[in-house]
Design an enzyme around this catalytic site. Structure first.
Site, PDB file in Angstrom:
ATOM      1  N   LYS A   1       0.813  -1.229   0.000  1.00  0.00           N
ATOM      2  CA  LYS A   1       0.000   0.000   0.000  1.00  0.00           C
ATOM      3  C   LYS A   1       0.846   1.279   0.000  1.00  0.00           C
ATOM      4  O   LYS A   1       0.454   2.277  -0.605  1.00  0.00           O
ATOM      5  CB  LYS A   1      -0.963   0.012   1.189  1.00  0.00           C
ATOM      6  CG  LYS A   1      -2.086  -1.011   1.063  1.00  0.00           C
ATOM      7  CD  LYS A   1      -3.069  -0.889   2.213  1.00  0.00           C
ATOM      8  CE  LYS A   1      -4.170  -1.924   2.111  1.00  0.00           C
ATOM      9  NZ  LYS A   1      -5.177  -1.754   3.169  1.00  0.00           N
TER      10      LYS A   1
ATOM     11  N   ALA B   1      -2.408   2.604  16.084  1.00  0.00           N
ATOM     12  CA  ALA B   1      -2.005   3.834  15.386  1.00  0.00           C
ATOM     13  C   ALA B   1      -1.195   3.516  14.134  1.00  0.00           C
ATOM     14  O   ALA B   1      -0.394   4.327  13.687  1.00  0.00           O
ATOM     15  CB  ALA B   1      -1.200   4.728  16.335  1.00  0.00           C
TER      16      ALA B   1
ATOM     17  N   ALA C   1      -3.797   0.952   9.347  1.00  0.00           N
ATOM     18  CA  ALA C   1      -5.252   0.747   9.356  1.00  0.00           C
ATOM     19  C   ALA C   1      -5.958   1.895  10.072  1.00  0.00           C
ATOM     20  O   ALA C   1      -6.990   2.396   9.612  1.00  0.00           O
ATOM     21  CB  ALA C   1      -5.592  -0.584  10.018  1.00  0.00           C
TER      22      ALA C   1
ATOM     23  N   THR D   1       2.639   1.909  21.632  1.00  0.00           N
ATOM     24  CA  THR D   1       3.653   2.971  21.671  1.00  0.00           C
ATOM     25  C   THR D   1       2.926   4.310  21.623  1.00  0.00           C
ATOM     26  O   THR D   1       2.383   4.692  20.584  1.00  0.00           O
ATOM     27  CB  THR D   1       4.605   2.866  20.458  1.00  0.00           C
ATOM     28  OG1 THR D   1       5.064   1.525  20.335  1.00  0.00           O
ATOM     29  CG2 THR D   1       5.786   3.801  20.603  1.00  0.00           C
TER      30      THR D   1
ATOM     31  N   LYS E   1       3.392   7.026  18.784  1.00  0.00           N
ATOM     32  CA  LYS E   1       2.747   6.824  17.471  1.00  0.00           C
ATOM     33  C   LYS E   1       1.318   7.369  17.491  1.00  0.00           C
ATOM     34  O   LYS E   1       0.855   7.977  16.525  1.00  0.00           O
ATOM     35  CB  LYS E   1       2.740   5.339  17.098  1.00  0.00           C
ATOM     36  CG  LYS E   1       4.066   4.840  16.555  1.00  0.00           C
ATOM     37  CD  LYS E   1       3.942   3.438  15.988  1.00  0.00           C
ATOM     38  CE  LYS E   1       3.325   3.459  14.595  1.00  0.00           C
ATOM     39  NZ  LYS E   1       3.274   2.099  13.992  1.00  0.00           N
TER      40      LYS E   1
END
Length: 273
Positions: free
Chosen positions: A65, A127, A130, A152, A155
């Site tokens: 992607k 995060a 997606a 995390t 992020k």
């Protein structure tokens, strides 16, 4: 016969050819749709060859992607913000347009289940790509707030910063979440390995809706956990898969197919009925 495809690695398990063949039949569109497994280091060659040989458009799945994002000549706003492309379309002038229909697929699935999003408090777990792909379409539904949590924290914080210009988005540490939400969306793939996010079940309440982007036979572990904590309803991501496909089909063909019958067929196949 117009040519379409889905690119991925691996691609054998892809449901996209089944979905788009049924969409074409339903809308009486003359097209063929196939799955193409590109080598991990050979996506650009494969997709260039596809378009050079008359391809009209394609879907992109993992792990390509981000490469598709770089490959596109032009990007839609939702693709720019997602930082990834799952739909490519060759325009009449030869330009390759990159789009991202994942978020629209999620929103359409929630709306078809009559899940209210406007003025609601949404929790987005994860995060990664997606989560990033669905934030703008979710914000366009005017929720009162979207809280992003991630293993995390940094992020989640970075994601909230990017999207704060488009609505009320905040990042919170998982350990600091102390209240329930109206809609809880799990964008992680944890359910595939039978794991749960490290967050308190206080996020759920009797009126909450749980949505896991993963799907499988029966309930995902995340949705089972949500139901064990008395949520009102829990949905998996099979409808999101069909919804993003319907949105891609609309981008390519200019008309929207109905998702309901295809979703029923896929569910039957999944449950082995």
């Amino acid at each position: 016969m117009d040519k379409y495809a889905v690119f991925g690695h691996p691609i054998k398990q892809s449901k996209s050819p089944f979905i788009h063949t049924l969409f074409a039949r339903q809308t009486i569109q003359p097209l063929e749709y196939v799955a193409i497994e590109a080598p991990v280091d050979g996506f650009l060659n494969s997709v260039t060859h596809f378009f050079s040989n008359g391809g009209k458009g394609c879907n992109i799945t993992v792990p390509f992607k981000e490469e598709a994002f770089q490959f596109a000549d032009q990007l839609t706003d939702r693709a720019k913000l997602a930082g990834a492309v799952n739909t490519l379309k060759k325009l009449d002038d030869g330009i390759i347009l990159g789009d991202n229909t994942d978020g629209e697929g999620l929103v359409q699935d929630l709306l078809q289940y009559q899940v209210p999003l406007q003025d609601k408090r949404i929790l987005l777990i994860g995060a990664g790509g997606a989560a990033r792909g669905v934030l703008l379409p979710l914000l366009k539904q005017n929720p009162s707030s979207i809280t992003v949590v991630n293993r995390t924290y940094e992020k989640a914080e970075a994601l909230a910063e990017i999207f704060s210009a488009y609505g009320a988005v905040e990042a919170v540490r998982m350990s600091d979440v102390t209240r329930s939400f109206d809609v809880i969306i799990n964008s992680t793939s944890a359910s595939l390995s039978g794991e749960l996010p490290n967050i308190s079940p206080v996020i759920f309440s009797k009126g909450s809706i749980s949505y896991d982007m993963m799907y499988g036979k029966g309930k995902t572990v995340f949705n089972q956990w949500a139901l064990d904590n008395d949520v009102y309803q829990a949905y998996d991501g099979l409808g999101m898969l069909v919804g993003q496909a319907a949105e891609s089909f609309t981008v390519w063909r200019g008309l929207r197919p109905s998702s309901k019958q295809i979703l029923r067929e896929l569910r039957k196949n999944l449950e082995g009925m």
